[in-house]
Each structure stands twice: as structure tokens, then as C-alpha cells.
Design a protein around this motif. Sequence first.
Motif, PDB file in Angstrom:
ATOM      1  N   LYS A  34       8.617  11.037  25.126  1.00 19.51           N
ATOM      2  CA  LYS A  34       7.897  12.126  24.699  1.00 19.51           C
ATOM      3  C   LYS A  34       6.386  12.426  24.563  1.00 19.51           C
ATOM      4  CE  LYS A  34      11.693  13.019  21.286  1.00 19.51           C
ATOM      5  NZ  LYS A  34      12.082  13.184  19.854  1.00 19.51           N
ATOM      6  N   PHE A  35       5.807  13.118  25.563  1.00 18.90           N
ATOM      7  CA  PHE A  35       4.625  13.112  25.822  1.00 18.90           C
ATOM      8  C   PHE A  35       3.810  13.718  24.636  1.00 18.90           C
ATOM      9  CE2 PHE A  35       0.723  15.373  27.285  1.00 18.90           C
ATOM     10  CZ  PHE A  35      -0.042  14.345  27.780  1.00 18.90           C
ATOM     11  N   GLN A  36       4.359  14.506  24.184  1.00 15.97           N
ATOM     12  CA  GLN A  36       3.744  15.087  22.744  1.00 15.97           C
ATOM     13  C   GLN A  36       3.214  14.241  21.612  1.00 15.97           C
ATOM     14  OE1 GLN A  36       2.863  18.518  22.684  1.00 15.97           O
ATOM     15  NE2 GLN A  36       1.833  17.916  20.726  1.00 15.97           N
ATOM     16  N   ILE A  37       3.835  13.210  21.666  1.00 12.64           N
ATOM     17  CA  ILE A  37       3.453  11.864  20.933  1.00 12.64           C
ATOM     18  C   ILE A  37       2.154  11.533  20.754  1.00 12.64           C
ATOM     19  CG2 ILE A  37       4.048   9.535  20.091  1.00 12.64           C
ATOM     20  CD1 ILE A  37       6.982   9.969  20.472  1.00 12.64           C
ATOM     21  N   ILE A  38       1.527  11.345  22.004  1.00 13.98           N
ATOM     22  CA  ILE A  38       0.232  11.054  22.318  1.00 13.98           C
ATOM     23  C   ILE A  38      -0.925  11.972  21.706  1.00 13.98           C
ATOM     24  CG2 ILE A  38      -1.485  10.694  24.022  1.00 13.98           C
ATOM     25  CD1 ILE A  38       0.414   9.728  26.151  1.00 13.98           C
ATOM     26  N   LEU A  39      -0.703  13.410  22.119  1.00 16.66           N
ATOM     27  CA  LEU A  39      -1.365  14.370  21.255  1.00 16.66           C
ATOM     28  C   LEU A  39      -1.203  14.405  20.034  1.00 16.66           C
ATOM     29  CD1 LEU A  39      -0.558  17.208  23.769  1.00 16.66           C
ATOM     30  CD2 LEU A  39      -2.606  15.589  24.011  1.00 16.66           C
ATOM     31  N   ASP A  40      -0.064  14.323  19.398  1.00 16.19           N
ATOM     32  CA  ASP A  40       0.108  14.203  17.712  1.00 16.19           C
ATOM     33  C   ASP A  40      -0.690  12.917  17.180  1.00 16.19           C
ATOM     34  OD1 ASP A  40       1.761  16.554  18.190  1.00 16.19           O
ATOM     35  OD2 ASP A  40       3.457  15.452  17.969  1.00 16.19           O
ATOM     36  N   TYR A  41      -0.361  11.754  17.776  1.00 22.85           N
ATOM     37  CA  TYR A  41      -1.311  10.756  16.875  1.00 22.85           C
ATOM     38  C   TYR A  41      -2.787  10.696  17.177  1.00 22.85           C
ATOM     39  CZ  TYR A  41       3.473   8.395  17.003  1.00 22.85           C
ATOM     40  OH  TYR A  41       4.854   7.961  16.700  1.00 22.85           O
ATOM     41  N   ALA A  81       4.885  16.016   9.391  1.00 24.82           N
ATOM     42  CA  ALA A  81       4.598  14.245   9.505  1.00 24.82           C
ATOM     43  C   ALA A  81       4.012  13.954  10.848  1.00 24.82           C
ATOM     44  CB  ALA A  81       5.903  13.542   9.112  1.00 24.82           C
ATOM     45  N   LYS A  82       4.034  14.630  11.757  1.00 22.35           N
ATOM     46  CA  LYS A  82       3.875  14.179  13.222  1.00 22.35           C
ATOM     47  C   LYS A  82       2.207  13.615  13.348  1.00 22.35           C
ATOM     48  CE  LYS A  82       2.684  18.805  14.773  1.00 22.35           C
ATOM     49  NZ  LYS A  82       3.177  19.820  15.803  1.00 22.35           N
ATOM     50  N   TYR A  83       1.471  13.977  12.557  1.00 20.05           N
ATOM     51  CA  TYR A  83       0.269  13.301  12.516  1.00 20.05           C
ATOM     52  C   TYR A  83       0.012  12.165  11.552  1.00 20.05           C
ATOM     53  CZ  TYR A  83      -0.695  18.212  14.111  1.00 20.05           C
ATOM     54  OH  TYR A  83      -0.509  19.229  14.860  1.00 20.05           O
ATOM     55  N   LYS A 103       1.064  -1.168  -0.090  1.00 22.97           N
ATOM     56  CA  LYS A 103      -0.142   0.090  -0.065  1.00 22.97           C
ATOM     57  C   LYS A 103       0.986   1.227  -0.068  1.00 22.97           C
ATOM     58  CE  LYS A 103      -3.407  -2.918   1.004  1.00 22.97           C
ATOM     59  NZ  LYS A 103      -3.584  -4.053   0.025  1.00 22.97           N
ATOM     60  N   SER A 104       0.406   2.277  -0.726  1.00 21.49           N
ATOM     61  CA  SER A 104       1.345   3.473  -0.897  1.00 21.49           C
ATOM     62  C   SER A 104       0.931   4.548   0.206  1.00 21.49           C
ATOM     63  CB  SER A 104       1.038   4.158  -2.226  1.00 21.49           C
ATOM     64  OG  SER A 104       1.730   5.363  -2.310  1.00 21.49           O
ATOM     65  N   SER A 105       1.083   4.181   1.550  1.00 14.97           N
ATOM     66  CA  SER A 105       0.595   4.922   2.611  1.00 14.97           C
ATOM     67  C   SER A 105       1.488   4.808   3.683  1.00 14.97           C
ATOM     68  CB  SER A 105      -0.772   4.422   2.937  1.00 14.97           C
ATOM     69  OG  SER A 105      -1.266   5.020   4.208  1.00 14.97           O
ATOM     70  N   ILE A 106       1.471   5.680   4.649  1.00 14.99           N
ATOM     71  CA  ILE A 106       2.072   5.609   6.094  1.00 14.99           C
ATOM     72  C   ILE A 106       1.449   4.406   6.730  1.00 14.99           C
ATOM     73  CG2 ILE A 106       0.447   7.178   7.172  1.00 14.99           C
ATOM     74  CD1 ILE A 106       4.100   6.897   8.396  1.00 14.99           C
ATOM     75  N   GLY A 107       2.260   3.284   7.627  1.00  8.45           N
ATOM     76  CA  GLY A 107       1.686   2.404   7.925  1.00  8.45           C
ATOM     77  C   GLY A 107       1.786   1.145   7.111  1.00  8.45           C
ATOM     78  N   LYS A 123      -4.398  13.412  17.428  1.00 15.22           N
ATOM     79  CA  LYS A 123      -4.924  14.525  16.351  1.00 15.22           C
ATOM     80  C   LYS A 123      -4.906  14.169  15.009  1.00 15.22           C
ATOM     81  CE  LYS A 123      -4.655  19.456  15.086  1.00 15.22           C
ATOM     82  NZ  LYS A 123      -3.868  20.656  15.421  1.00 15.22           N
ATOM     83  N   GLY A 124      -3.991  13.256  14.803  1.00 11.11           N
ATOM     84  CA  GLY A 124      -3.810  12.478  13.461  1.00 11.11           C
ATOM     85  C   GLY A 124      -4.794  11.672  13.177  1.00 11.11           C
TER      86      GLY A 124
END
Length: 181
Positions: free
Chosen positions: A136-143, A105-107, A63-67, A145-146
Motif C-alpha cells: 500500500k503506497f499510501q502508507i508512506i504518505l500517511d506516516y 489513526a493513519k497518521y 508509555k500511554s502512546s502509540i508505539g 504526514k503523521g
Amino acid sequence: LLYNVQQPYLSFRFRETTGMVAGHCTIEKNDRWELEKGTNKDHIRGALKAYQTECFQQIGGLKSSIGWDTIDEMLARFYGWEVVTIPHLHVKHLKPTGASYNAKAKYLQGEAFYKMRYGWCLTFITAAKMSWNKRKFQIILDYLKGYKLAQKKNLEPLVTENQGRFIRSYRWNGIKSKIGF
């Protein structure tokens, strides 16, 4: 590399149910190569994979996608293929995972969870684990939000509803086994 034929799980030739095989990424730290942290030992990192042709065709290719490197593994398992990692096969990863991600890219990881039909709760738990591992606590919020942005845009999931149920079940079983259930 040569493998002892007494270990048939290491080769497609000896086991028809093996869908993909790879080693593990290592990164250089203090002039030593050590296993890259942040993923389960049964996860194969993107470009390290070798596919059995039938498995590759059954999962519909890449698949041409993140993940994409999690989706192909999950689809292989969904269709009954084994995903094999070879613990002693170490690959030197010259660009540690996530090293070149930019602010936009963070989201994307949250978007990947949405496209794999993780659901909100599983996305939160996975984000919390990754956040803890990377300190990095910010990762929770970024993911999260994404995930919400992908949901708001009504992006097309990359797996069917049935495949999504399988993926969630697989992940929940992994969580339960780690906490002793």
C-alpha cells in the motif's frame, strides 16, 4: 509451557540480563495459523511481553502512546537488558495488527516515529518498508504526514535525546545488516 532447562535463555530465572520475553503472533489464514508478517523476528508485540521487574522499573513502566511496545523494547536495550523472543512459542492473534485502525489513526505511526526521535530519513525508510510489505503506497504518505503533524504540534518526545540517539543507531545498524554492511 515447560522449557528444557538446557536452554537457559528462555527464562528469567536462568538469565539475569533478560529484561523481557515473548513468543510470536500468528494469524489465521485459510484455516491455518501462520506467523504474522510485518515485524522483525526480534520485536515483541505489545501484550505478549513478560518483563523482569527491574527492567520494567528502569524503563519507567509503559508509555500511554502509540508505539509503546517499541519504546519499551528500545529502552530496555538502552539500559543493557536483553529482549528475547522464543521462535517456537506461537500466540494466536485474533485481531491482526492494524485491522481496526480508522481513518484518523493513519497518521499515528508517523507520530510514534517522531516521539521516538527517529528523524525524517529513518521515518521515510521505515515507512517505505512497511508500505512495501503491505503493498500500500499510501502508507508512506500517511506516516510522513503523521511525523510532520507531530513535529508541527511540537509534541513531547517519549525518549530523551540520548535515548533517541541510541534508537536511531540501533535502527541504522539493523538496516545496514540487512543490506550487507
